[in-house]
Design a protein around this motif. Structure first.
Motif, PDB file in Angstrom:
ATOM      1  N   HIS A 168      50.392 -24.855 -48.492  1.00 19.72           N
ATOM      2  CA  HIS A 168      51.483 -24.132 -48.377  1.00 19.72           C
ATOM      3  C   HIS A 168      50.973 -22.661 -48.292  1.00 19.72           C
ATOM      4  N   GLN A 169      50.377 -22.392 -49.033  1.00 22.49           N
ATOM      5  CA  GLN A 169      49.784 -20.895 -48.985  1.00 22.49           C
ATOM      6  C   GLN A 169      49.213 -20.510 -47.515  1.00 22.49           C
ATOM      7  N   GLU A 170      48.440 -21.397 -47.072  1.00 25.94           N
ATOM      8  CA  GLU A 170      47.443 -21.450 -45.745  1.00 25.94           C
ATOM      9  C   GLU A 170      48.729 -21.188 -44.708  1.00 25.94           C
ATOM     10  N   MET A 171      49.591 -22.008 -44.711  1.00 22.16           N
ATOM     11  CA  MET A 171      50.824 -22.042 -43.838  1.00 22.16           C
ATOM     12  C   MET A 171      51.632 -20.773 -43.972  1.00 22.16           C
ATOM     13  N   LEU A 172      51.811 -20.433 -44.975  1.00 28.01           N
ATOM     14  CA  LEU A 172      52.634 -19.095 -45.061  1.00 28.01           C
ATOM     15  C   LEU A 172      51.901 -18.129 -44.664  1.00 28.01           C
ATOM     16  N   ALA A 173      50.531 -17.765 -44.971  1.00 29.46           N
ATOM     17  CA  ALA A 173      49.467 -16.776 -44.340  1.00 29.46           C
ATOM     18  C   ALA A 173      49.547 -16.827 -42.737  1.00 29.46           C
ATOM     19  N   HIS A 208      51.741 -18.072 -40.792  1.00 31.63           N
ATOM     20  CA  HIS A 208      53.029 -17.577 -40.313  1.00 31.63           C
ATOM     21  C   HIS A 208      53.349 -16.172 -40.251  1.00 31.63           C
ATOM     22  N   ILE A 209      52.726 -15.521 -41.374  1.00 33.44           N
ATOM     23  CA  ILE A 209      52.796 -13.979 -41.530  1.00 33.44           C
ATOM     24  C   ILE A 209      51.958 -13.334 -40.621  1.00 33.44           C
ATOM     25  N   THR A 210      50.638 -13.808 -40.368  1.00 37.45           N
ATOM     26  CA  THR A 210      49.879 -13.057 -39.720  1.00 37.45           C
ATOM     27  C   THR A 210      49.497 -13.437 -38.037  1.00 37.45           C
ATOM     28  N   LYS A 211      50.237 -14.411 -37.750  1.00 37.22           N
ATOM     29  CA  LYS A 211      50.170 -14.870 -36.372  1.00 37.22           C
ATOM     30  C   LYS A 211      51.260 -14.449 -35.553  1.00 37.22           C
ATOM     31  N   PRO A 237      54.348 -15.458 -32.605  1.00 43.80           N
ATOM     32  CA  PRO A 237      54.832 -16.652 -32.228  1.00 43.80           C
ATOM     33  C   PRO A 237      53.877 -17.618 -31.208  1.00 43.80           C
ATOM     34  N   GLU A 238      53.572 -17.140 -30.240  1.00 46.09           N
ATOM     35  CA  GLU A 238      52.697 -17.643 -29.491  1.00 46.09           C
ATOM     36  C   GLU A 238      51.603 -18.344 -30.150  1.00 46.09           C
ATOM     37  N   GLN A 239      50.644 -17.571 -30.884  1.00 53.01           N
ATOM     38  CA  GLN A 239      49.552 -18.266 -32.034  1.00 53.01           C
ATOM     39  C   GLN A 239      50.201 -19.180 -32.840  1.00 53.01           C
ATOM     40  N   ARG A 240      51.205 -19.024 -33.436  1.00 57.48           N
ATOM     41  CA  ARG A 240      52.043 -20.155 -34.309  1.00 57.48           C
ATOM     42  C   ARG A 240      52.456 -21.479 -33.342  1.00 57.48           C
ATOM     43  N   TYR A 241      52.892 -21.152 -32.225  1.00 56.61           N
ATOM     44  CA  TYR A 241      53.063 -22.113 -31.363  1.00 56.61           C
ATOM     45  C   TYR A 241      51.850 -22.985 -30.922  1.00 56.61           C
ATOM     46  N   LEU A 242      50.777 -22.276 -30.770  1.00 57.77           N
ATOM     47  CA  LEU A 242      49.335 -23.180 -30.222  1.00 57.77           C
ATOM     48  C   LEU A 242      48.954 -23.589 -31.406  1.00 57.77           C
ATOM     49  N   LYS A 243      49.008 -23.166 -32.805  1.00 54.39           N
ATOM     50  CA  LYS A 243      48.510 -23.689 -34.064  1.00 54.39           C
ATOM     51  C   LYS A 243      49.418 -25.222 -34.018  1.00 54.39           C
ATOM     52  N   LEU A 244      50.680 -25.147 -33.778  1.00 56.20           N
ATOM     53  CA  LEU A 244      51.575 -26.371 -33.920  1.00 56.20           C
ATOM     54  C   LEU A 244      50.991 -27.397 -32.966  1.00 56.20           C
ATOM     55  N   LEU A 245      50.847 -26.979 -31.456  1.00 57.76           N
ATOM     56  CA  LEU A 245      50.344 -28.106 -30.639  1.00 57.76           C
ATOM     57  C   LEU A 245      48.972 -28.473 -31.359  1.00 57.76           C
ATOM     58  N   SER A 276      63.287 -22.455 -34.558  1.00 59.38           N
ATOM     59  CA  SER A 276      63.481 -21.611 -36.057  1.00 59.38           C
ATOM     60  C   SER A 276      62.280 -21.774 -36.789  1.00 59.38           C
ATOM     61  N   TYR A 277      61.579 -22.830 -36.724  1.00 60.52           N
ATOM     62  CA  TYR A 277      60.508 -23.029 -37.597  1.00 60.52           C
ATOM     63  C   TYR A 277      59.181 -21.986 -37.314  1.00 60.52           C
ATOM     64  N   LEU A 278      59.109 -21.808 -36.047  1.00 68.21           N
ATOM     65  CA  LEU A 278      58.184 -20.768 -35.340  1.00 68.21           C
ATOM     66  C   LEU A 278      58.808 -19.413 -35.673  1.00 68.21           C
ATOM     67  N   GLY A 279      60.174 -19.353 -35.930  1.00 70.61           N
ATOM     68  CA  GLY A 279      60.660 -17.652 -36.267  1.00 70.61           C
ATOM     69  C   GLY A 279      61.017 -17.048 -34.870  1.00 70.61           C
ATOM     70  N   VAL A 280      61.420 -17.767 -33.869  1.00 70.56           N
ATOM     71  CA  VAL A 280      62.001 -17.524 -32.581  1.00 70.56           C
ATOM     72  C   VAL A 280      63.330 -18.095 -32.110  1.00 70.56           C
ATOM     73  N   LYS A 281      63.993 -17.679 -31.164  1.00 69.72           N
ATOM     74  CA  LYS A 281      65.080 -18.118 -30.641  1.00 69.72           C
ATOM     75  C   LYS A 281      64.724 -19.132 -29.789  1.00 69.72           C
ATOM     76  N   PRO A 282      65.367 -20.120 -29.408  1.00 69.65           N
ATOM     77  CA  PRO A 282      65.050 -21.044 -28.536  1.00 69.65           C
ATOM     78  C   PRO A 282      64.665 -20.800 -27.153  1.00 69.65           C
ATOM     79  N   GLU A 283      65.240 -19.674 -26.676  1.00 67.88           N
ATOM     80  CA  GLU A 283      64.923 -19.106 -25.244  1.00 67.88           C
ATOM     81  C   GLU A 283      63.356 -18.509 -25.356  1.00 67.88           C
ATOM     82  N   SER A 284      63.005 -17.903 -26.248  1.00 71.56           N
ATOM     83  CA  SER A 284      62.055 -17.409 -26.534  1.00 71.56           C
ATOM     84  C   SER A 284      60.776 -18.573 -26.725  1.00 71.56           C
ATOM     85  N   LEU A 285      61.118 -19.611 -27.406  1.00 71.43           N
ATOM     86  CA  LEU A 285      60.157 -20.961 -27.289  1.00 71.43           C
ATOM     87  C   LEU A 285      60.153 -21.540 -26.023  1.00 71.43           C
ATOM     88  N   SER A 286      61.215 -21.407 -25.132  1.00 74.29           N
ATOM     89  CA  SER A 286      60.759 -21.976 -23.793  1.00 74.29           C
ATOM     90  C   SER A 286      60.026 -21.073 -22.824  1.00 74.29           C
TER      91      SER A 286
END
Length: 190
Positions: free
Chosen positions: A133-138, A140-143, A145-153, A170-180
């Motif tokens: 969880h610490q790694e996940m939080l770090a 999320h804070i340092t990457k 939204p696109e980097q977070r999506y790539l990590k999720l992928l 919501s999990y990635l910290g963006v609006k659905p349109e931004s995720l698209s």
């Protein structure tokens, strides 16, 4: 299936421990949409995911903010509420039909009193989860939204098929349109 069978894949349990674990930690099924915990409730149960997906989210200014998805093999707990017996400030919701092992707070205390070794095993597991969880939080804070999506992928691609896009956004910290837009940019590179 019994919880002792799952636990025995990782640790050796005595016959007595297996019997007690199966007695005190039942396996239950929950329908998609079930709220396992609501904000302002004290968490009386913690869970282990056998099958399904549970999301942890907060409601901020009337909007859901998803912070975690628990899937097969994950322990689920509202740690502060469960341990300190205070109301939770978030929700736990089944995103899919779920099969979960359920550990009640009072029964956990009995189980640890009967078998102190189980408390050590659970502590080691919680420490491992805390590190993740610490790694996940770090991340999320340092990457971005696109980097977070790539990590999720790369790390949890199964969620893209299992979880509605608005929860992923919501999990990635963006609006659905931004995720698209992020998804289209990444797909255009391939």
């Amino acid at each position: 299936m019994k919880i002792s069978e799952l636990m025995s894949q990782n640790i050796a349990l005595s016959a007595e421990e297996c019997e007690a674990v199966d007695q005190y930690i039942p396996i239950k099924t929950f329908k998609k949409g079930t709220l396992l915990l609501r904000a302002d409730q004290i968490a009386n149960d913690s869970y282990f995911t056998i099958k399904g997906c549970v999301r942890l989210y907060y409601v901020v200014d009337g909007e859901d903010k998803t912070t975690h998805f628990f899937t097969e093999g994950d322990a689920i707990a509202s740690i502060n509420s469960y341990i300190n017996r205070v109301p939770a400030n978030h929700y736990l919701e089944c995103v899919e039909d779920c099969t979960l092992a359920v550990l009640n707070y009072e029964k956990e205390k009995i189980l640890y009193k009967l078998f102190p070794r189980l408390e050590s095993i659970c502590r080691v597991s919680m420490e491992d989860d805390l590190g993740k969880h610490q790694e996940m939080l770090a991340s999320h804070i340092t990457k971005s939204p696109e980097q977070r999506y790539l990590k999720l992928l790369n790390e949890r691609a199964d969620l893209l098929q299992r979880v509605p896009q608005y929860h992923l956004a919501s999990y990635l910290g963006v609006k659905p349109e931004s995720l698209s837009r992020i998804r289209k940019r990444i797909q255009s590179r391939d």
